[in-house]
Design a protein around this motif. Structure first.
Motif, PDB file in Angstrom:
ATOM      1  N   MET A   1       0.809  -1.408  -0.061  1.00  0.00           N
ATOM      2  CA  MET A   1      -0.042  -0.168   0.223  1.00  0.00           C
ATOM      3  C   MET A   1       0.924   1.047  -0.091  1.00  0.00           C
ATOM      4  O   MET A   1       1.269   1.845   1.073  1.00  0.00           O
ATOM      5  CB  MET A   1      -0.925  -0.168   1.310  1.00  0.00           C
ATOM      6  CG  MET A   1      -1.944  -1.231   1.170  1.00  0.00           C
ATOM      7  SD  MET A   1      -3.151  -1.131   2.535  1.00  0.00           S
ATOM      8  CE  MET A   1      -2.277  -1.560   3.965  1.00  0.00           C
ATOM      9  N   SER A   2       1.167   1.777  -1.185  1.00  0.00           N
ATOM     10  CA  SER A   2       2.188   2.810  -1.349  1.00  0.00           C
ATOM     11  C   SER A   2       1.796   3.985  -0.791  1.00  0.00           C
ATOM     12  O   SER A   2       2.532   4.973  -0.463  1.00  0.00           O
ATOM     13  CB  SER A   2       2.927   3.009  -2.688  1.00  0.00           C
ATOM     14  OG  SER A   2       1.596   3.120  -3.738  1.00  0.00           O
ATOM     15  N   TYR A   3       0.223   4.216  -0.773  1.00  0.00           N
ATOM     16  CA  TYR A   3      -0.079   5.406  -0.439  1.00  0.00           C
ATOM     17  C   TYR A   3       0.033   5.556   1.105  1.00  0.00           C
ATOM     18  O   TYR A   3       0.203   6.668   1.560  1.00  0.00           O
ATOM     19  CB  TYR A   3      -1.690   5.316  -0.428  1.00  0.00           C
ATOM     20  CG  TYR A   3      -2.386   4.709   0.401  1.00  0.00           C
ATOM     21  CD1 TYR A   3      -3.026   5.112   1.824  1.00  0.00           C
ATOM     22  CD2 TYR A   3      -2.789   3.113   0.184  1.00  0.00           C
ATOM     23  CE1 TYR A   3      -3.874   4.438   2.611  1.00  0.00           C
ATOM     24  CE2 TYR A   3      -3.545   2.442   1.016  1.00  0.00           C
ATOM     25  CZ  TYR A   3      -3.965   3.061   2.061  1.00  0.00           C
ATOM     26  OH  TYR A   3      -4.654   2.414   3.196  1.00  0.00           O
ATOM     27  N   LEU A   4       0.445   4.528   1.910  1.00  0.00           N
ATOM     28  CA  LEU A   4       0.660   4.573   3.372  1.00  0.00           C
ATOM     29  C   LEU A   4       1.993   5.307   3.484  1.00  0.00           C
ATOM     30  O   LEU A   4       2.413   6.177   4.406  1.00  0.00           O
ATOM     31  CB  LEU A   4       0.795   3.493   4.066  1.00  0.00           C
ATOM     32  CG  LEU A   4      -0.547   2.468   4.352  1.00  0.00           C
ATOM     33  CD1 LEU A   4      -0.270   1.104   4.880  1.00  0.00           C
ATOM     34  CD2 LEU A   4      -1.569   3.448   4.853  1.00  0.00           C
ATOM     35  N   GLN A  43      -5.267  -2.975  14.027  1.00  0.00           N
ATOM     36  CA  GLN A  43      -3.919  -2.153  13.533  1.00  0.00           C
ATOM     37  C   GLN A  43      -4.423  -1.210  12.432  1.00  0.00           C
ATOM     38  O   GLN A  43      -4.149  -0.046  12.609  1.00  0.00           O
ATOM     39  CB  GLN A  43      -2.960  -3.108  12.897  1.00  0.00           C
ATOM     40  CG  GLN A  43      -2.291  -3.741  13.895  1.00  0.00           C
ATOM     41  CD  GLN A  43      -1.254  -4.978  13.294  1.00  0.00           C
ATOM     42  OE1 GLN A  43      -1.516  -5.266  12.189  1.00  0.00           O
ATOM     43  NE2 GLN A  43      -0.224  -5.420  13.925  1.00  0.00           N
ATOM     44  N   ALA A  44      -5.385  -1.518  11.722  1.00  0.00           N
ATOM     45  CA  ALA A  44      -5.824  -0.741  10.608  1.00  0.00           C
ATOM     46  C   ALA A  44      -6.642   0.537  11.054  1.00  0.00           C
ATOM     47  O   ALA A  44      -6.554   1.629  10.593  1.00  0.00           O
ATOM     48  CB  ALA A  44      -6.816  -1.553   9.856  1.00  0.00           C
ATOM     49  N   LEU A  45      -7.264   0.480  12.206  1.00  0.00           N
ATOM     50  CA  LEU A  45      -8.036   1.641  12.972  1.00  0.00           C
ATOM     51  C   LEU A  45      -7.211   2.341  13.567  1.00  0.00           C
ATOM     52  O   LEU A  45      -7.122   3.730  13.586  1.00  0.00           O
ATOM     53  CB  LEU A  45      -8.941   0.937  13.966  1.00  0.00           C
ATOM     54  CG  LEU A  45     -10.246   0.283  13.591  1.00  0.00           C
ATOM     55  CD1 LEU A  45     -11.069  -0.345  14.740  1.00  0.00           C
ATOM     56  CD2 LEU A  45     -11.047   1.339  13.036  1.00  0.00           C
ATOM     57  N   ALA A  48      -5.368   4.381  10.875  1.00  0.00           N
ATOM     58  CA  ALA A  48      -6.229   5.215  10.253  1.00  0.00           C
ATOM     59  C   ALA A  48      -6.343   6.655  11.227  1.00  0.00           C
ATOM     60  O   ALA A  48      -6.477   7.622  10.571  1.00  0.00           O
ATOM     61  CB  ALA A  48      -7.727   4.804  10.146  1.00  0.00           C
ATOM     62  N   SER A  49      -6.200   6.609  12.387  1.00  0.00           N
ATOM     63  CA  SER A  49      -6.034   7.431  13.530  1.00  0.00           C
ATOM     64  C   SER A  49      -5.040   8.361  13.288  1.00  0.00           C
ATOM     65  O   SER A  49      -5.000   9.598  13.291  1.00  0.00           O
ATOM     66  CB  SER A  49      -6.249   7.044  14.788  1.00  0.00           C
ATOM     67  OG  SER A  49      -6.315   7.952  15.980  1.00  0.00           O
ATOM     68  N   CYS A  50      -3.936   7.471  13.322  1.00  0.00           N
ATOM     69  CA  CYS A  50      -2.500   8.290  13.362  1.00  0.00           C
ATOM     70  C   CYS A  50      -2.333   8.953  11.826  1.00  0.00           C
ATOM     71  O   CYS A  50      -1.979  10.250  11.956  1.00  0.00           O
ATOM     72  CB  CYS A  50      -1.478   7.483  13.372  1.00  0.00           C
ATOM     73  SG  CYS A  50      -1.428   6.645  15.088  1.00  0.00           S
ATOM     74  N   TYR A  51      -2.819   8.243  10.832  1.00  0.00           N
ATOM     75  CA  TYR A  51      -2.452   8.741   9.419  1.00  0.00           C
ATOM     76  C   TYR A  51      -3.679   9.902   8.973  1.00  0.00           C
ATOM     77  O   TYR A  51      -3.348  10.625   7.982  1.00  0.00           O
ATOM     78  CB  TYR A  51      -2.494   7.840   8.505  1.00  0.00           C
ATOM     79  CG  TYR A  51      -1.145   7.192   8.463  1.00  0.00           C
ATOM     80  CD1 TYR A  51      -0.358   7.005   9.571  1.00  0.00           C
ATOM     81  CD2 TYR A  51      -0.897   6.352   7.316  1.00  0.00           C
ATOM     82  CE1 TYR A  51       0.857   6.439   9.539  1.00  0.00           C
ATOM     83  CE2 TYR A  51       0.681   5.442   7.343  1.00  0.00           C
ATOM     84  CZ  TYR A  51       1.153   5.565   8.434  1.00  0.00           C
ATOM     85  OH  TYR A  51       2.507   4.939   8.500  1.00  0.00           O
ATOM     86  N   GLY A  52      -4.931   9.804   9.501  1.00  0.00           N
ATOM     87  CA  GLY A  52      -5.896  10.567   9.127  1.00  0.00           C
ATOM     88  C   GLY A  52      -6.329  10.050   7.887  1.00  0.00           C
ATOM     89  O   GLY A  52      -6.858  11.033   7.024  1.00  0.00           O
ATOM     90  N   ALA A  53      -6.366   8.733   7.588  1.00  0.00           N
ATOM     91  CA  ALA A  53      -6.934   8.297   6.040  1.00  0.00           C
ATOM     92  C   ALA A  53      -7.347   6.795   6.470  1.00  0.00           C
ATOM     93  O   ALA A  53      -6.942   6.133   7.354  1.00  0.00           O
ATOM     94  CB  ALA A  53      -5.718   8.326   5.141  1.00  0.00           C
ATOM     95  N   PRO A  54      -8.315   6.234   5.804  1.00  0.00           N
ATOM     96  CA  PRO A  54      -8.758   4.929   5.939  1.00  0.00           C
ATOM     97  C   PRO A  54      -7.614   4.100   5.366  1.00  0.00           C
ATOM     98  O   PRO A  54      -6.754   4.183   4.587  1.00  0.00           O
ATOM     99  CB  PRO A  54      -9.938   4.834   4.917  1.00  0.00           C
ATOM    100  CG  PRO A  54      -9.778   5.922   4.039  1.00  0.00           C
ATOM    101  CD  PRO A  54      -9.078   6.991   4.686  1.00  0.00           C
ATOM    102  N   VAL A  55      -7.779   2.677   6.257  1.00  0.00           N
ATOM    103  CA  VAL A  55      -6.705   1.647   5.873  1.00  0.00           C
ATOM    104  C   VAL A  55      -7.253   0.550   5.749  1.00  0.00           C
ATOM    105  O   VAL A  55      -8.008   0.042   6.594  1.00  0.00           O
ATOM    106  CB  VAL A  55      -5.724   1.910   6.998  1.00  0.00           C
ATOM    107  CG1 VAL A  55      -4.474   0.703   6.792  1.00  0.00           C
ATOM    108  CG2 VAL A  55      -4.764   3.170   7.256  1.00  0.00           C
ATOM    109  N   SER A  56      -7.045  -0.026   4.650  1.00  0.00           N
ATOM    110  CA  SER A  56      -7.706  -1.527   4.593  1.00  0.00           C
ATOM    111  C   SER A  56      -6.934  -2.609   5.291  1.00  0.00           C
ATOM    112  O   SER A  56      -5.809  -2.426   5.727  1.00  0.00           O
ATOM    113  CB  SER A  56      -7.484  -2.020   3.069  1.00  0.00           C
ATOM    114  OG  SER A  56      -8.092  -0.986   2.127  1.00  0.00           O
ATOM    115  N   SER A  57      -7.861  -3.470   5.838  1.00  0.00           N
ATOM    116  CA  SER A  57      -7.096  -4.641   6.940  1.00  0.00           C
ATOM    117  C   SER A  57      -7.594  -6.088   6.214  1.00  0.00           C
ATOM    118  O   SER A  57      -8.301  -6.136   5.373  1.00  0.00           O
ATOM    119  CB  SER A  57      -7.762  -4.460   8.151  1.00  0.00           C
ATOM    120  OG  SER A  57      -9.405  -4.944   8.069  1.00  0.00           O
TER     121      SER A  57
END
Length: 255
Positions: A1-4, A43-45, A48-57
């Motif tokens: 997930m390069s967007y991360l 971990q995804a939640l 998402a909280s740290c990055y301010g973006a949705p994260v797939s799990s």
């Protein structure tokens, strides 16, 4: 997930800083950024909280069995193979293979499931098995092959179907061989004697193997090589008959 990685870099965080903020191992974060793994739902939640973006799990993934049931696909419908080359290999070299440690149950499986165009090819795979290779079911697509389009004998896309092959493992070396695979380029479809995945430490590559048995017509070999643009390992019929083909194959793959 390069967007991360893009989000992390935009925030000015190093991988170590991001991993600390999320509460995970840095090496695992690297795997997530490379797309080699998915985080758990928890971990995804956190991410998402740290990055301010949705994260797939990984919870979003559908298991292979459920996917096959729902889609009606038949990934394990193996094609019937021509038994004649295997019978010839057994006739000419069966005794020699038996004396060198051939597993009769594995050989029986190979005769029923591995396609072979000639007795030389079948004897080569027998020598590979004598060296310790075991039956393997899997798709080159699952192992990251993306150099050409994989098609079946009818020219249809391989899709979710798996292919039978052999896997050889020793230390940090892993070699997977899929006999008689068809590769489609922009212009043509070429059938190779074997598509191979090689992993040696951190090094990974995809060569093809060709066996030049008696009566081999080399016309078109150069053209195919130019079209495929892949590392090519060739073994002569004499080398296969000499019983040292496995050693030569490994030497040429790793040279």
């Amino acid at each position: 997930m390069s967007y991360l990685r893009q989000i992390r870099e935009a925030r000015g965080w190093s991988q170590g800083e991001a991993a600390t903020n999320i509460g995970m191992n840095r090496q695992y974060l690297i795997r997530l950024e490379q797309g080699r793994a998915l985080p758990t739902a928890a971990q995804a939640l956190k991410m998402a909280s740290c990055y301010g973006a949705p994260v797939s799990s990984e919870a979003m993934m559908v298991s292979g069995r459920r996917l096959c049931d729902r889609a009606g696909s038949r990934p394990f419908s193996l094609e019937a193979v021509n038994p004649e080359p295997w019978r010839a290999a057994q006739k000419y070299w069966g005794g020699r293979m038996a004396s060198e440690g051939l597993d009769p149950l594995v050989w029986e499986w190979m005769c029923h499931h591995l396609p072979g165009e000639s007795s030389h090819e079948c004897y080569l795979w027998g020598q590979v098995q004598c060296a310790g290779a075991q039956p393997f079911l899997g798709s080159p697509l699952m192992w990251g092959f993306d150099q050409h389009v994989l098609v079946d004998r009818l020219g249809k896309l391989l899709g979710v179907r798996i292919l039978p092959g052999l896997i050889y493992q020793q230390g940090d070396l892993e070699v997977i061989l899929w006999p008689q695979v068809s590769l489609r380029t922009d212009k043509h479809t070429f059938r190779v004697d074997a598509l191979v995945f090689v992993r040696k430490g951190r090094k990974r590559f995809w060569p093809i193997v060709e066996v030049d048995g008696s009566g081999h017509n080399s016309t078109g070999d150069a053209y195919r090589s130019g079209q495929l643009q892949m590392m090519e390992v060739r073994l002569s019929g004499e080398e296969v008959r000499g019983g040292k083909a496995f050693r030569l194959l490994m030497e040429r793959l790793l040279s």
